[in-house]
Design an enzyme around this catalytic site. Structure first.
Site, PDB file in Angstrom:
ATOM      1  N   GLU A  41       0.836  -1.207   0.000  1.00 45.86           N
ATOM      2  CA  GLU A  41       0.000   0.000   0.000  1.00 45.86           C
ATOM      3  C   GLU A  41       0.872   1.259   0.000  1.00 45.86           C
ATOM      4  O   GLU A  41       1.860   1.347   0.724  1.00 45.86           O
ATOM      5  CB  GLU A  41      -0.889  -0.008   1.246  1.00 45.86           C
ATOM      6  CG  GLU A  41      -1.771   1.214   1.389  1.00 45.86           C
ATOM      7  CD  GLU A  41      -2.493   1.252   2.714  1.00 45.86           C
ATOM      8  OE1 GLU A  41      -3.457   2.035   2.837  1.00 45.86           O
ATOM      9  OE2 GLU A  41      -2.094   0.508   3.641  1.00 45.86           O
ATOM     10  N   LYS A  61      -9.406   2.624  -3.234  1.00 42.60           N
ATOM     11  CA  LYS A  61      -9.944   2.086  -1.987  1.00 42.60           C
ATOM     12  C   LYS A  61     -11.320   2.658  -1.682  1.00 42.60           C
ATOM     13  O   LYS A  61     -11.530   3.871  -1.722  1.00 42.60           O
ATOM     14  CB  LYS A  61      -8.971   2.393  -0.843  1.00 42.60           C
ATOM     15  CG  LYS A  61      -9.319   1.711   0.471  1.00 42.60           C
ATOM     16  CD  LYS A  61      -8.246   1.986   1.518  1.00 42.60           C
ATOM     17  CE  LYS A  61      -8.524   1.242   2.816  1.00 42.60           C
ATOM     18  NZ  LYS A  61      -7.501   1.521   3.830  1.00 42.60           N
ATOM     19  N   CYS A 120      -5.396  -2.587   2.578  1.00 41.56           N
ATOM     20  CA  CYS A 120      -5.267  -2.500   4.034  1.00 41.56           C
ATOM     21  C   CYS A 120      -6.527  -2.968   4.737  1.00 41.56           C
ATOM     22  O   CYS A 120      -6.915  -4.114   4.675  1.00 41.56           O
ATOM     23  CB  CYS A 120      -4.885  -1.076   4.433  1.00 41.56           C
ATOM     24  SG  CYS A 120      -4.377  -0.928   6.171  1.00 41.56           S
TER      25      CYS A 120
END
Length: 505
Positions: free
Chosen positions: A271, A330, A382
């Protein structure tokens, strides 16, 4: 005169609270990195014991004590994120951590309160019906209310145990229910009369042997040829990750770790591996790297921030380069880490946070899919991989899962190991392997049964490679999501109420 603290009444009242607190604390030993899965069942049995009798008020206090023990020992690492990397004073970080734990423990207090308030029937309905059902319903509620915090779900403790066989059917919430039920049956095996003990033992054996049996079922099937995947873990200290003068060195580190593995079919960086926006990194890094990858037949996937110049918004992105280019942004952001929720309510408290890149916008893709060369992968960044229903949205189209993370925020704590454990559960639920790269660890390649094929230990700069076999098909969990587990939990609570109303023994 001093009060007589040794009075039997006060001692008797405090013992269940201490037992509940202890039960929550020892339950942490069931999670990674300890992974003693039977301990979670013992903890559930002790929690059942504390709720065997007493008022609704007593049930709330005992449930709250259990929650304080579980979360107090299990997520104390929140302080590290706030203090060491959020630039918050130690006193404020500890205060907010304590406040957060105190608030999250309310879910368990409500479990205890309702268990005692709804109990009207025979004693066995508490550990076998009411408590397991209510525990899971409030665990699920905690997983989405106010953006959700689905950490330390009890079912994760069973990732290496016989009950893991139920994960492709019922998901982690179903495993939580079966773990709590196992604890209740264990309590009955110890405390009930001989006939009830026999029934409890039979039920416990049936649950666990059934788990072993369904582990033999292949809910998905191999599709296509396996490919070689490599994960890159650069172990960049969080303290320098966003420093402008460190950017060139960080990019050189990733390239140096990548070049020896261009014989792999897929290389994954973590990430926000590149601390530059996508459009800024194209000319100096991404375009030359993509050209080199095409020459060797390699697909490279890496995390990078993405700036929308027209909308003046930026996103936490995952870009695939090589034979094709694709982008995933995301969708489920981390409160306070990536966006600041309830700003109008929190007011001056927001000024305590000084976290770089903490004002991301959420991506709008309907499903978390990423094109990686000839494959379609299920993408998560994540925190997204702790939400099972969201990961499952990529299936059955995705042949494998990709997760990138930056667990450096957690420091040297339990959290990186707990996070890997949750990633392993996603592979079991979906019947898909996962390639997972993190900044400081634990990076790993996981097969479709939740087994780690290869990994880079925490706080080590290095790489790990393994063969990944894409799969097709849908597990029952992918088809039906959390509904079977939730309906089963509601059914247990309903049965407990019905039995109590009829006065059946």
């Amino acid at each position: 005169m001093y009060p007589n603290l040794a009075r039997p009444g006060r001692l008797a009242a405090s013992l269940p609270l201490l037992l509940a607190l202890s039960a929550g604390a020892i339950a942490v030993l069931g999670f990674a990195p300890f992974a003693f899965f039977p301990v979670a069942v013992i903890a559930a049995a002790l929690f059942s014991a504390t709720l065997a009798q007493g008022s609704a008020r007593a049930g709330f206090l005992r449930g709250y004590a259990f929650g304080l023990g579980l979360l107090g020992f299990g997520v104390f690492w929140i302080r590290i994120s706030l203090n060491e990397f959020g630039n918050m004073d130690a006193w404020a970080a500890n205060l907010l951590m304590a406040l957060f734990i105190a608030l999250m423990a309310l879910y368990y207090g409500l479990v205890g309160w309702l268990t005692r308030a709804l109990h009207r029937g025979p004693a066995w309905t508490v550990p076998v019906l009411l408590l397991p059902g209510l525990y899971v319903l409030f665990e699920w509620l905690r997983g989405w209310l106010f953006t959700g915090f689905p950490w330390l779900n009890l079912g994760y403790t069973q990732i290496d145990g016989p009950l893991a066989g139920y994960a492709p059917i019922l998901g982690v919430y179903g495993l939580s229910l079966l773990t709590a039920l196992s604890g209740g049956l264990l309590w009955g095996l110890i405390r009930w009369d001989w006939r009830a003990r026999a029934a409890a033992g039979a039920g416990l054996a049936a649950l666990w042997l059934g788990g072993l049996a369904v582990q033999q079922i292949n809910w998905t099937e191999s599709v296509g040829a396996p490919f070689q995947a490599t994960v890159i873990q650069a172990n960049i200290p969080q303290a320098i990750k966003w420093e402008p003068e460190a950017r060139i060195g960080i990019m050189e580190t990733y390239v140096d770790l990548t070049l020896p593995h261009l014989d792999s079919d897929l290389i994954l960086w973590p990430e926000t591996a590149i601390p530059n926006f996508l459009h800024e990194a194209r000319d100096p890094l991404l375009d030359p790297l993509a050209e080199r990858a095409r020459e060797t037949g390699t697909e490279i996937v890496l995390g990078i921030p993405v700036l929308d110049l027209e909308a003046e918004r930026y996103y936490n992105g995952l870009v695939s380069i090589g034979s094709v280019e694709d982008l995933y942004t995301k969708r489920h952001l981390v409160p306070f880490g990536e966006f600041l929720p309830f700003g109008a309510w929190l007011g001056p408290l927001i000024t305590l946070f000084e976290i770089p890149m903490s004002d991301f916008s959420a991506g709008t893709a309907p499903r978390p899919l990423l094109r990686v060369g000839q494959w379609t992968a299920g993408a998560s960044i994540c925190y997204e991989d702790v939400f099972p229903a969201e990961v499952a949205q990529a299936l059955p189209d995705a042949g494998f899962l990709i997760n990138v993370s930056n667990d450096a925020w957690f420091g040297d704590s339990l959290a990186p190991h707990q996070h890997l454990e949750m990633a392993r559960m996603r592979t079991l639920e979906g019947g898909r392997p996962m390639v997972r790269a993190t900044n400081t660890g634990v990076s790993a390649i996981i097969d479709w049964r939740g087994r780690v094929l290869n990994q880079v230990p925490i706080f080590v700069r290095g790489t790990a490679s393994a063969q990944v076999q894409p799969r097709a098909g849908a597990t029952p969990f992918v088809r039906f999501g959390n509904w079977p587990a939730l309906l089963l939990a509601l059914g247990l609570v309903g049965a407990g109420l019905l039995i109590g109303r009829r006065g059946t023994v």
